[in-house]
Design a protein around this motif. Structure first.
Motif, PDB file in Angstrom:
ATOM      1  N   THR A  77      11.871  14.943  16.751  1.00  0.00           N
ATOM      2  CA  THR A  77      12.213  14.949  15.338  1.00  0.00           C
ATOM      3  C   THR A  77      12.958  16.231  14.991  1.00  0.00           C
ATOM      4  OG1 THR A  77      10.274  13.612  14.829  1.00  0.00           O
ATOM      5  CG2 THR A  77      11.279  14.814  12.998  1.00  0.00           C
ATOM      6  N   VAL A  78      14.095  16.083  14.322  1.00  0.00           N
ATOM      7  CA  VAL A  78      14.869  17.217  13.835  1.00  0.00           C
ATOM      8  C   VAL A  78      14.443  17.536  12.404  1.00  0.00           C
ATOM      9  CG1 VAL A  78      17.193  18.033  13.248  1.00  0.00           C
ATOM     10  CG2 VAL A  78      16.825  16.694  15.340  1.00  0.00           C
ATOM     11  N   SER A  79      14.380  16.499  11.572  1.00  0.00           N
ATOM     12  CA  SER A  79      13.929  16.692  10.182  1.00  0.00           C
ATOM     13  C   SER A  79      13.173  15.451   9.727  1.00  0.00           C
ATOM     14  CB  SER A  79      15.109  16.973   9.250  1.00  0.00           C
ATOM     15  OG  SER A  79      15.932  15.833   9.128  1.00  0.00           O
ATOM     16  N   PHE A  80      12.267  15.664   8.802  1.00  0.00           N
ATOM     17  CA  PHE A  80      11.407  14.587   8.307  1.00  0.00           C
ATOM     18  C   PHE A  80      11.124  14.842   6.831  1.00  0.00           C
ATOM     19  CE2 PHE A  80       7.167  13.013   7.254  1.00  0.00           C
ATOM     20  CZ  PHE A  80       7.235  11.704   7.700  1.00  0.00           C
ATOM     21  N   HIS A  81      11.204  13.804   6.024  1.00  0.00           N
ATOM     22  CA  HIS A  81      10.818  13.923   4.609  1.00  0.00           C
ATOM     23  C   HIS A  81       9.978  12.712   4.222  1.00  0.00           C
ATOM     24  CE1 HIS A  81      13.614  10.832   3.110  1.00  0.00           C
ATOM     25  NE2 HIS A  81      14.438  11.277   4.036  1.00  0.00           N
ATOM     26  N   SER A  82       9.110  12.899   3.261  1.00  0.00           N
ATOM     27  CA  SER A  82       8.259  11.789   2.810  1.00  0.00           C
ATOM     28  C   SER A  82       7.946  11.938   1.332  1.00  0.00           C
ATOM     29  CB  SER A  82       6.962  11.738   3.617  1.00  0.00           C
ATOM     30  OG  SER A  82       6.235  12.935   3.442  1.00  0.00           O
ATOM     31  N   GLU A  83       7.700  10.807   0.704  1.00  0.00           N
ATOM     32  CA  GLU A  83       7.273  10.763  -0.690  1.00  0.00           C
ATOM     33  C   GLU A  83       6.007   9.908  -0.743  1.00  0.00           C
ATOM     34  OE1 GLU A  83      11.201  11.661  -0.047  1.00  0.00           O
ATOM     35  OE2 GLU A  83      10.659   9.539  -0.024  1.00  0.00           O
ATOM     36  N   PHE A  84       4.920  10.499  -1.202  1.00  0.00           N
ATOM     37  CA  PHE A  84       3.666   9.772  -1.341  1.00  0.00           C
ATOM     38  C   PHE A  84       3.686   9.028  -2.666  1.00  0.00           C
ATOM     39  CE2 PHE A  84       2.749  13.163   1.620  1.00  0.00           C
ATOM     40  CZ  PHE A  84       2.051  12.494   2.610  1.00  0.00           C
ATOM     41  N   VAL A  85       3.467   7.719  -2.617  1.00  0.00           N
ATOM     42  CA  VAL A  85       3.577   6.875  -3.805  1.00  0.00           C
ATOM     43  C   VAL A  85       2.212   6.418  -4.299  1.00  0.00           C
ATOM     44  CG1 VAL A  85       4.618   4.765  -4.726  1.00  0.00           C
ATOM     45  CG2 VAL A  85       5.867   6.124  -3.027  1.00  0.00           C
ATOM     46  N   ALA A  86       1.312   6.063  -3.380  1.00  0.00           N
ATOM     47  CA  ALA A  86      -0.010   5.549  -3.749  1.00  0.00           C
ATOM     48  C   ALA A  86      -0.982   5.813  -2.603  1.00  0.00           C
ATOM     49  CB  ALA A  86       0.066   4.046  -4.039  1.00  0.00           C
ATOM     50  N   PRO A  87      -2.295   5.850  -2.891  1.00  0.00           N
ATOM     51  CA  PRO A  87      -3.282   6.042  -1.813  1.00  0.00           C
ATOM     52  C   PRO A  87      -3.530   4.745  -1.040  1.00  0.00           C
ATOM     53  CG  PRO A  87      -4.393   5.864  -3.919  1.00  0.00           C
ATOM     54  CD  PRO A  87      -2.921   5.829  -4.214  1.00  0.00           C
ATOM     55  N   ALA A  88      -3.962   4.895   0.204  1.00  0.00           N
ATOM     56  CA  ALA A  88      -4.374   3.755   1.038  1.00  0.00           C
ATOM     57  C   ALA A  88      -5.870   3.897   1.281  1.00  0.00           C
ATOM     58  CB  ALA A  88      -3.613   3.744   2.353  1.00  0.00           C
ATOM     59  N   GLU A  89      -6.638   2.913   0.867  1.00  0.00           N
ATOM     60  CA  GLU A  89      -8.094   2.950   0.982  1.00  0.00           C
ATOM     61  C   GLU A  89      -8.555   2.752   2.430  1.00  0.00           C
ATOM     62  OE1 GLU A  89      -9.950   3.619  -1.715  1.00  0.00           O
ATOM     63  OE2 GLU A  89      -8.140   3.638  -2.955  1.00  0.00           O
ATOM     64  N   LYS A  90      -9.746   3.245   2.721  1.00  0.00           N
ATOM     65  CA  LYS A  90     -10.389   3.008   4.019  1.00  0.00           C
ATOM     66  C   LYS A  90     -10.429   1.504   4.281  1.00  0.00           C
ATOM     67  CE  LYS A  90     -14.815   3.447   4.182  1.00  0.00           C
ATOM     68  NZ  LYS A  90     -15.849   2.552   4.562  1.00  0.00           N
ATOM     69  N   ASP A  91     -10.239   1.110   5.520  1.00  0.00           N
ATOM     70  CA  ASP A  91     -10.219  -0.284   5.979  1.00  0.00           C
ATOM     71  C   ASP A  91      -8.950  -1.043   5.593  1.00  0.00           C
ATOM     72  OD1 ASP A  91     -12.747   0.008   7.188  1.00  0.00           O
ATOM     73  OD2 ASP A  91     -13.749  -0.495   5.300  1.00  0.00           O
ATOM     74  N   SER A  92      -7.971  -0.344   5.002  1.00  0.00           N
ATOM     75  CA  SER A  92      -6.688  -0.980   4.678  1.00  0.00           C
ATOM     76  C   SER A  92      -5.893  -1.224   5.959  1.00  0.00           C
ATOM     77  CB  SER A  92      -5.844  -0.069   3.776  1.00  0.00           C
ATOM     78  OG  SER A  92      -6.432   0.117   2.528  1.00  0.00           O
ATOM     79  N   LEU A  93      -5.083  -2.264   5.926  1.00  0.00           N
ATOM     80  CA  LEU A  93      -4.141  -2.522   7.008  1.00  0.00           C
ATOM     81  C   LEU A  93      -2.791  -1.954   6.579  1.00  0.00           C
ATOM     82  CD1 LEU A  93      -3.234  -3.760   9.690  1.00  0.00           C
ATOM     83  CD2 LEU A  93      -2.822  -5.900   8.438  1.00  0.00           C
ATOM     84  N   LEU A  94      -2.359  -0.892   7.261  1.00  0.00           N
ATOM     85  CA  LEU A  94      -1.067  -0.284   6.965  1.00  0.00           C
ATOM     86  C   LEU A  94       0.007  -0.981   7.781  1.00  0.00           C
ATOM     87  CD1 LEU A  94      -1.999   3.505   7.336  1.00  0.00           C
ATOM     88  CD2 LEU A  94      -2.044   2.124   5.249  1.00  0.00           C
TER      89      LEU A  94
END
Length: 131
Positions: A77-94
């Motif tokens: 990886t040279v560069s990485f950016h992210s935007e957090f939009v919402a939480p993911a609950e335990k036991d969620s399928l991502l």
């Protein structure tokens, strides 16, 4: 989705690989790489939701993997950016989707997201380098 255990060989995993091998699945479709990952308690923060650093590690892993020509390709990886939009609950399928938008001789540009159902959890993107 195909079990990661079935395709990983004896090559040392890259950071998240050991966790991913036990909990993850993937498939390639068109120009996209899709990965699936169940959020277990050990992946959560004190609020019972997926830890942000773990989400970023999944995104980075998917981003680099999507730009690989084959399993023996080396990508960093040279560069990485992210935007957090919402939480993911335990036991969620991502569902992690990474799409290379351009792959040149040495650099690749990737964008993607992590969702739970129709809900976007994180958007991400970056630049990777073939080594």
């Amino acid at each position: 989705f195909q079990a990661e255990d079935g395709i990983r060989d004896s090559v040392a995993s890259r950071g998240l690989g050991d966790v991913y091998k036990r909990q993850g699945y993937y498939k390639r479709e068109d120009n996209n790489l899709y990965m699936a990952f169940y959020v277990k308690p050990e992946n959560c923060n004190g609020y019972g939701t997926a830890h942000g650093g773990m989400l970023m590690a999944l995104a980075d892993f998917a981003m680099a993997s999507s730009a690989m020509k084959d399993r023996t390709s080396l990508i960093t990886t040279v560069s990485f950016h992210s935007e957090f939009v919402a939480p993911a609950e335990k036991d969620s399928l991502l569902i992690i989707r990474a799409t290379p938008t351009k792959v040149g001789k040495s650099l690749g540009f990737v964008e993607g997201d992590i969702t739970v159902g129709e809900k976007v959890i994180i958007n991400f993107g970056g630049v990777v380098k073939k080594i």
